[in-house]
Design a protein around this motif. Structure first.
Motif, PDB file in Angstrom:
ATOM      1  N   GLU A 169     -25.902  24.568  56.166  1.00  0.00           N
ATOM      2  CA  GLU A 169     -25.819  24.559  57.619  1.00  0.00           C
ATOM      3  C   GLU A 169     -24.888  25.672  58.090  1.00  0.00           C
ATOM      4  O   GLU A 169     -23.731  25.736  57.678  1.00  0.00           O
ATOM      5  CB  GLU A 169     -25.292  23.211  58.128  1.00  0.00           C
ATOM      6  CG  GLU A 169     -26.209  22.033  57.835  1.00  0.00           C
ATOM      7  CD  GLU A 169     -25.634  20.732  58.381  1.00  0.00           C
ATOM      8  OE1 GLU A 169     -24.563  20.785  59.023  1.00  0.00           O
ATOM      9  OE2 GLU A 169     -26.249  19.678  58.170  1.00  0.00           O
ATOM     10  N   ASP A 170     -25.405  26.551  58.931  1.00  0.00           N
ATOM     11  CA  ASP A 170     -24.576  27.626  59.491  1.00  0.00           C
ATOM     12  C   ASP A 170     -24.002  27.178  60.823  1.00  0.00           C
ATOM     13  O   ASP A 170     -24.239  27.783  61.875  1.00  0.00           O
ATOM     14  CB  ASP A 170     -25.401  28.896  59.658  1.00  0.00           C
ATOM     15  CG  ASP A 170     -25.869  29.445  58.319  1.00  0.00           C
ATOM     16  OD1 ASP A 170     -25.147  29.262  57.327  1.00  0.00           O
ATOM     17  OD2 ASP A 170     -26.954  30.051  58.280  1.00  0.00           O
ATOM     18  N   THR A 171     -23.256  26.096  60.815  1.00  0.00           N
ATOM     19  CA  THR A 171     -22.688  25.522  62.043  1.00  0.00           C
ATOM     20  C   THR A 171     -21.275  25.025  61.756  1.00  0.00           C
ATOM     21  O   THR A 171     -20.840  24.968  60.605  1.00  0.00           O
ATOM     22  CB  THR A 171     -23.533  24.341  62.546  1.00  0.00           C
ATOM     23  OG1 THR A 171     -23.562  23.323  61.524  1.00  0.00           O
ATOM     24  CG2 THR A 171     -24.948  24.767  62.869  1.00  0.00           C
ATOM     25  N   VAL A 172     -20.579  24.684  62.829  1.00  0.00           N
ATOM     26  CA  VAL A 172     -19.306  23.988  62.685  1.00  0.00           C
ATOM     27  C   VAL A 172     -19.495  22.560  63.173  1.00  0.00           C
ATOM     28  O   VAL A 172     -20.329  22.303  64.054  1.00  0.00           O
ATOM     29  CB  VAL A 172     -18.179  24.675  63.483  1.00  0.00           C
ATOM     30  CG1 VAL A 172     -17.836  26.019  62.889  1.00  0.00           C
ATOM     31  CG2 VAL A 172     -18.558  24.818  64.947  1.00  0.00           C
ATOM     32  N   ALA A 173     -18.752  21.654  62.605  1.00  0.00           N
ATOM     33  CA  ALA A 173     -18.904  20.252  62.949  1.00  0.00           C
ATOM     34  C   ALA A 173     -17.542  19.567  62.934  1.00  0.00           C
ATOM     35  O   ALA A 173     -16.589  20.062  62.333  1.00  0.00           O
ATOM     36  CB  ALA A 173     -19.837  19.558  61.956  1.00  0.00           C
ATOM     37  N   ARG A 174     -17.476  18.447  63.623  1.00  0.00           N
ATOM     38  CA  ARG A 174     -16.228  17.683  63.631  1.00  0.00           C
ATOM     39  C   ARG A 174     -16.091  16.936  62.304  1.00  0.00           C
ATOM     40  O   ARG A 174     -17.042  16.334  61.813  1.00  0.00           O
ATOM     41  CB  ARG A 174     -16.212  16.680  64.781  1.00  0.00           C
ATOM     42  CG  ARG A 174     -16.163  17.335  66.137  1.00  0.00           C
ATOM     43  CD  ARG A 174     -15.684  16.388  67.217  1.00  0.00           C
ATOM     44  NE  ARG A 174     -16.444  15.141  67.242  1.00  0.00           N
ATOM     45  CZ  ARG A 174     -16.188  14.139  68.071  1.00  0.00           C
ATOM     46  NH1 ARG A 174     -15.193  14.235  68.926  1.00  0.00           N
ATOM     47  NH2 ARG A 174     -16.913  13.055  68.061  1.00  0.00           N
ATOM     48  N   ARG A 175     -14.884  16.972  61.747  1.00  0.00           N
ATOM     49  CA  ARG A 175     -14.578  16.225  60.535  1.00  0.00           C
ATOM     50  C   ARG A 175     -13.316  15.418  60.793  1.00  0.00           C
ATOM     51  O   ARG A 175     -12.262  15.960  61.125  1.00  0.00           O
ATOM     52  CB  ARG A 175     -14.339  17.182  59.363  1.00  0.00           C
ATOM     53  CG  ARG A 175     -15.579  17.962  58.939  1.00  0.00           C
ATOM     54  CD  ARG A 175     -16.551  17.065  58.159  1.00  0.00           C
ATOM     55  NE  ARG A 175     -17.694  17.842  57.690  1.00  0.00           N
ATOM     56  CZ  ARG A 175     -18.807  18.031  58.380  1.00  0.00           C
ATOM     57  NH1 ARG A 175     -18.927  17.492  59.586  1.00  0.00           N
ATOM     58  NH2 ARG A 175     -19.797  18.747  57.897  1.00  0.00           N
ATOM     59  N   PHE A 176     -13.431  14.104  60.636  1.00  0.00           N
ATOM     60  CA  PHE A 176     -12.274  13.247  60.868  1.00  0.00           C
ATOM     61  C   PHE A 176     -11.334  13.287  59.678  1.00  0.00           C
ATOM     62  O   PHE A 176     -11.768  13.211  58.522  1.00  0.00           O
ATOM     63  CB  PHE A 176     -12.710  11.805  61.134  1.00  0.00           C
ATOM     64  CG  PHE A 176     -13.264  11.602  62.518  1.00  0.00           C
ATOM     65  CD1 PHE A 176     -12.410  11.463  63.602  1.00  0.00           C
ATOM     66  CD2 PHE A 176     -14.629  11.586  62.729  1.00  0.00           C
ATOM     67  CE1 PHE A 176     -12.910  11.285  64.881  1.00  0.00           C
ATOM     68  CE2 PHE A 176     -15.147  11.410  64.000  1.00  0.00           C
ATOM     69  CZ  PHE A 176     -14.284  11.263  65.085  1.00  0.00           C
ATOM     70  N   ARG A 177     -10.048  13.424  59.966  1.00  0.00           N
ATOM     71  CA  ARG A 177      -9.043  13.400  58.912  1.00  0.00           C
ATOM     72  C   ARG A 177      -8.875  11.965  58.403  1.00  0.00           C
ATOM     73  O   ARG A 177      -9.187  11.014  59.098  1.00  0.00           O
ATOM     74  CB  ARG A 177      -7.710  13.941  59.435  1.00  0.00           C
ATOM     75  CG  ARG A 177      -7.766  15.422  59.801  1.00  0.00           C
ATOM     76  CD  ARG A 177      -6.390  15.944  60.139  1.00  0.00           C
ATOM     77  NE  ARG A 177      -6.417  17.369  60.458  1.00  0.00           N
ATOM     78  CZ  ARG A 177      -5.347  18.084  60.760  1.00  0.00           C
ATOM     79  NH1 ARG A 177      -4.151  17.515  60.791  1.00  0.00           N
ATOM     80  NH2 ARG A 177      -5.455  19.364  61.039  1.00  0.00           N
ATOM     81  N   ARG A 178      -8.366  11.868  57.191  1.00  0.00           N
ATOM     82  CA  ARG A 178      -8.170  10.562  56.539  1.00  0.00           C
ATOM     83  C   ARG A 178      -9.485   9.794  56.451  1.00  0.00           C
ATOM     84  O   ARG A 178      -9.511   8.559  56.483  1.00  0.00           O
ATOM     85  CB  ARG A 178      -7.135   9.717  57.289  1.00  0.00           C
ATOM     86  CG  ARG A 178      -5.737  10.294  57.328  1.00  0.00           C
ATOM     87  CD  ARG A 178      -4.786   9.321  58.017  1.00  0.00           C
ATOM     88  NE  ARG A 178      -3.420   9.826  58.062  1.00  0.00           N
ATOM     89  CZ  ARG A 178      -2.413   9.181  58.642  1.00  0.00           C
ATOM     90  NH1 ARG A 178      -2.621   8.005  59.222  1.00  0.00           N
ATOM     91  NH2 ARG A 178      -1.198   9.702  58.638  1.00  0.00           N
ATOM     92  N   GLU A 179     -10.597  10.558  56.427  1.00  0.00           N
ATOM     93  CA  GLU A 179     -11.927   9.950  56.336  1.00  0.00           C
ATOM     94  C   GLU A 179     -12.180   8.958  57.471  1.00  0.00           C
ATOM     95  O   GLU A 179     -12.859   7.938  57.292  1.00  0.00           O
ATOM     96  CB  GLU A 179     -12.109   9.266  54.976  1.00  0.00           C
ATOM     97  CG  GLU A 179     -12.023  10.247  53.810  1.00  0.00           C
ATOM     98  CD  GLU A 179     -12.268   9.577  52.478  1.00  0.00           C
ATOM     99  OE1 GLU A 179     -12.308   8.327  52.441  1.00  0.00           O
ATOM    100  OE2 GLU A 179     -12.425  10.291  51.480  1.00  0.00           O
ATOM    101  N   GLY A 180     -11.634   9.252  58.634  1.00  0.00           N
ATOM    102  CA  GLY A 180     -11.873   8.415  59.807  1.00  0.00           C
ATOM    103  C   GLY A 180     -10.896   7.275  59.974  1.00  0.00           C
ATOM    104  O   GLY A 180     -10.972   6.533  60.965  1.00  0.00           O
ATOM    105  N   GLU A 181      -9.964   7.117  59.045  1.00  0.00           N
ATOM    106  CA  GLU A 181      -8.967   6.047  59.172  1.00  0.00           C
ATOM    107  C   GLU A 181      -8.076   6.345  60.378  1.00  0.00           C
ATOM    108  O   GLU A 181      -7.717   7.490  60.649  1.00  0.00           O
ATOM    109  CB  GLU A 181      -8.115   5.978  57.908  1.00  0.00           C
ATOM    110  CG  GLU A 181      -7.060   4.886  57.944  1.00  0.00           C
ATOM    111  CD  GLU A 181      -6.183   4.902  56.702  1.00  0.00           C
ATOM    112  OE1 GLU A 181      -5.132   4.220  56.717  1.00  0.00           O
ATOM    113  OE2 GLU A 181      -6.548   5.597  55.737  1.00  0.00           O
ATOM    114  N   ARG A 182      -7.699   5.308  61.106  1.00  0.00           N
ATOM    115  CA  ARG A 182      -6.931   5.490  62.329  1.00  0.00           C
ATOM    116  C   ARG A 182      -5.468   5.807  62.031  1.00  0.00           C
ATOM    117  O   ARG A 182      -4.877   5.261  61.105  1.00  0.00           O
ATOM    118  CB  ARG A 182      -7.009   4.224  63.200  1.00  0.00           C
ATOM    119  CG  ARG A 182      -8.421   3.906  63.687  1.00  0.00           C
ATOM    120  CD  ARG A 182      -8.418   2.674  64.576  1.00  0.00           C
ATOM    121  NE  ARG A 182      -7.796   2.937  65.869  1.00  0.00           N
ATOM    122  CZ  ARG A 182      -8.416   3.492  66.898  1.00  0.00           C
ATOM    123  NH1 ARG A 182      -9.685   3.878  66.787  1.00  0.00           N
ATOM    124  NH2 ARG A 182      -7.793   3.686  68.038  1.00  0.00           N
TER     125      ARG A 182
END
Length: 333
Positions: A169-182
């Motif tokens: 994929e030649d795009t940028v995407a959101r990646r949650f830190r801590r695998e989405g842990e709050r």
């Protein structure tokens, strides 16, 4: 609208007409004011309008005669046009305000001026190709954070960063830190640095002060626990913190001695304030001790001045700088 009801609102309608359609250069005659009131369903006799204008003036509205005797308008206002232009420029040039919200805010700022003055605001500075935030929820985030600070409550949220998309994929995407842990922290202050909003908070498990980009926070939730970190924030100085942290990138705090060419004194003052003690070093240079967060961004700031700026001590900072440079140079060999 019934005549009686309209008469009760006549003063309000008259003030609205004056504020919106007149200024120090544009006025309306008594006949024109009466006509415009009629459009609101309010009848007005000539003599009563003179009395109404006098009442508004006693109330505090600056009623003047912009075009000489016989015309009436509003002179000074709560905001001068120059002040409104500054507000418009700030909104237009701000990265953390989305394009949609910028238009809405500027429209509200324009409502504080007459229709003629608003036209000059629309021609204000436009920052070409300004990159605006894409996170429309930032306004709700700021509101939630102010609420948490006012109530002295902890908050939790998910935190993301922009990253390259999946393989292929030649795009940028959101990646949650801590695998989405709050995350759960104690919010203490909001600051605006390098065109972005940041939350400054206390992290209890790590027992340290941290900062987070507000537009990268998602799903902010007020928690029942009271805030921690009161003792740390009693001696916390936001102005000093902002000076130490370059581009809001954290790092190990240290007292660093630097040497600058004399003509860079203004640069040091702009960044660290005029009370920073400097010492002459020959005819063309000076040295200064600065408290900074040692990070690649700090090194980039110093290196940007080329041979006119030099880190002198401590040695561990010099070693880290040399390592940083070696790794960077290796990319181009």
């Amino acid at each position: 609208m019934a005549k009686r009801s309209g008469q009760k609102l006549k003063l309000l309608y008259l003030m609205k007409i004056l504020l919106e359609q007149t200024d120090e250069d544009h006025g309306l005659t008594i006949a024109q004011l009466a006509q415009k009131l009629e459009e609101w369903g309010v009848s007005a006799e000539r003599k009563s309008l003179y009395d109404d204008l006098e009442t508004l003036q006693v109330y505090g509205l600056d009623v003047i005669s912009p075009q000489g005797r016989g015309s009436y308008g509003v002179g000074s206002r709560l905001f001068e046009v120059a002040e409104l232009k500054l507000l418009v420029d700030a909104v237009q040039s701000s990265r953390f305000i989305t394009a949609k919200k910028s238009r809405e805010l500027i429209g509200k700022v324009e409502s504080l001026a007459s229709v003629y003055q608003a036209q000059t605001l629309q021609r204000q500075v436009y920052v070409a190709n300004r990159i605006k935030t894409m996170n429309e929820s930032i306004y709700y985030n700021i509101d939630a954070l102010h609420q948490a600070i006012a109530q002295g409550k902890q908050i939790s949220f998910r935190y993301f960063q922009w990253a390259v998309g999946e393989a292929g994929e030649d795009t940028v995407a959101r990646r949650f830190r801590r695998e989405g842990e709050r995350y759960q922290v104690s919010p203490w202050a909001l600051t605006w640095d390098d065109e972005n909003y940041y939350l400054v908070a206390y992290d209890t498990p790590e027992q340290k002060i941290k900062h987070f980009r507000v537009d990268k926070m998602e799903g902010i939730r007020l928690e029942q626990e009271k805030r921690d970190g009161a003792e740390q924030f009693q001696k916390f100085d936001m102005a000093v913190y902002s000076r130490q942290v370059f581009g809001m990138y954290g790092g190990e705090e240290a007292q660093v001695r630097l040497r600058f060419a004399n003509h860079l004194a203004g640069v040091v003052v702009d960044r660290f304030g005029k009370d920073v003690p400097i010492r002459r070093d020959g005819e063309d240079h000076f040295t200064v001790w600065l408290s900074v967060a040692v990070s690649p961004q700090f090194f980039s700031w110093v290196l940007g001045f080329g041979e006119e700026a030099q880190i002198l001590e401590p040695q561990w900072v010099l070693k880290r700088l040399k390592s940083h440079l070696e790794k960077t140079l290796a990319l181009y060999e």
